[in-house]
Write a protein that holds these residues in place. Structure first.
Motif, PDB file in Angstrom:
ATOM      1  N   SER A 207       0.825  -1.203   0.000  1.00 60.46           N
ATOM      2  CA  SER A 207       0.000   0.000   0.000  1.00 60.46           C
ATOM      3  C   SER A 207       0.856   1.249   0.000  1.00 60.46           C
ATOM      4  O   SER A 207       0.783   2.091   0.889  1.00 60.46           O
ATOM      5  CB  SER A 207      -0.918  -0.005   1.233  1.00 60.46           C
ATOM      6  N   LYS A 208       1.687   1.375  -1.017  1.00 59.80           N
ATOM      7  CA  LYS A 208       2.629   2.513  -1.076  1.00 59.80           C
ATOM      8  C   LYS A 208       1.857   3.822  -1.153  1.00 59.80           C
ATOM      9  O   LYS A 208       0.894   3.963  -1.896  1.00 59.80           O
ATOM     10  CB  LYS A 208       3.579   2.357  -2.243  1.00 59.80           C
ATOM     11  N   THR A 209       2.313   4.784  -0.358  1.00 58.79           N
ATOM     12  CA  THR A 209       1.622   6.065  -0.283  1.00 58.79           C
ATOM     13  C   THR A 209       2.081   6.998  -1.386  1.00 58.79           C
ATOM     14  O   THR A 209       3.273   7.116  -1.667  1.00 58.79           O
ATOM     15  CB  THR A 209       1.898   6.731   1.087  1.00 58.79           C
ATOM     16  N   PRO A 210       1.117   7.693  -2.016  1.00 61.61           N
ATOM     17  CA  PRO A 210       1.467   8.636  -3.080  1.00 61.61           C
ATOM     18  C   PRO A 210       1.948   9.961  -2.499  1.00 61.61           C
ATOM     19  O   PRO A 210       1.745  10.251  -1.319  1.00 61.61           O
ATOM     20  CB  PRO A 210       0.142   8.810  -3.824  1.00 61.61           C
ATOM     21  N   ALA A 211       2.560  10.764  -3.326  1.00 62.30           N
ATOM     22  CA  ALA A 211       3.002  12.084  -2.904  1.00 62.30           C
ATOM     23  C   ALA A 211       1.796  12.934  -2.540  1.00 62.30           C
ATOM     24  O   ALA A 211       0.737  12.836  -3.182  1.00 62.30           O
ATOM     25  CB  ALA A 211       3.793  12.758  -4.004  1.00 62.30           C
ATOM     26  N   PRO A 212       1.884  13.745  -1.496  1.00 55.17           N
ATOM     27  CA  PRO A 212       0.741  14.583  -1.086  1.00 55.17           C
ATOM     28  C   PRO A 212       0.476  15.679  -2.108  1.00 55.17           C
ATOM     29  O   PRO A 212       1.340  16.044  -2.886  1.00 55.17           O
ATOM     30  CB  PRO A 212       1.221  15.164   0.256  1.00 55.17           C
TER      31      PRO A 212
END
Length: 212
Positions: A207-212
């Motif tokens: 569940s890699k987090t995207p750039a804000p």
């Protein structure tokens, strides 16, 4: 993490930070030991703030003993659990003076015989001071090792054993620094910063987090 991903994983960490170092401040092996002992359940920033003044005044086992309990507590009062840590540090200093001529021992067994020095602290001293390829598994390394799939384990010792087996010898001395810094600044507990992680291509975290 697949075995073939481990070398590029560490190669990327090395390229980003060729000479990783502990963030604890020290000028001798004894100061390193004292700083690591004081750092349990505390931040390196908080420990450094206290030890700058402490070590300037008392940078040896005998000098710490000369401060006495109240004197030592006064210098480390801002560090969590300072009363227990002061007592342990004084006991450790006494053993160093009486049994080791004031010199920090170079073996795990002798280090872990010192009050307040557990396996993790001993591993830090053996690695940072003496260049041994040990793995000091703190909360950051435990999280990173499990989240990335590098060295999954149910407890710190299991993770340590896995790391010792899986980390290539060429990266073994610096590996625990890279993993701590990765966990502290990028692979954080609540929201990992996957978008800025140099090892994301080899990480098993789904569940890699995207750039804000």
């Amino acid at each position: 993490m697949k075995k073939e991903s481990i070398v590029p994983f560490f190669a990327a960490l090395e390229a980003a930070n060729p000479t990783p170092r502990t963030e604890l401040e020290y000028t001798s092996v004894f100061e390193l030991l004292a700083a690591v002992l004081l750092s349990a359940q505390a931040t390196d920033v908080g420990v450094n703030k206290a030890t700058r003044k402490l070590f300037a005044l008392a940078g040896s086992p005998q000098a710490i003993l000369d401060l006495g309990l109240e004197g030592l507590e006064g210098h480390i009062r801002t560090i969590g659990l300072y009363k227990d840590k002061a007592r342990h540090l004084l006991q450790t200093c006494r053993i160093l003076v009486e049994q080791h001529a004031g010199v920090v021992p170079r073996t795990r067994e002798a280090l872990q015989a010192l009050p307040g020095v557990g396996r993790k602290t001993a591993n830090v001293v053996l690695n940072v001071a003496f260049g041994q390829p040990t793995m000091a598994v703190d909360t950051h390394i435990f999280r990173v090792s499990n989240r990335t799939g590098l060295a999954p384990g149910k407890n710190p010792l299991a993770v340590e054993i896995q790391l010792l087996e899986r980390v290539p010898p060429a990266y073994a001395v610096d590996a625990h620094h890279w993993l701590i810094l990765l966990g502290r600044y990028v692979c954080q507990a609540r929201k990992p910063r996957c978008w800025k992680c140099v090892v994301a291509p080899w990480c098993d975290f789904g569940s890699k987090t995207p750039a804000p």
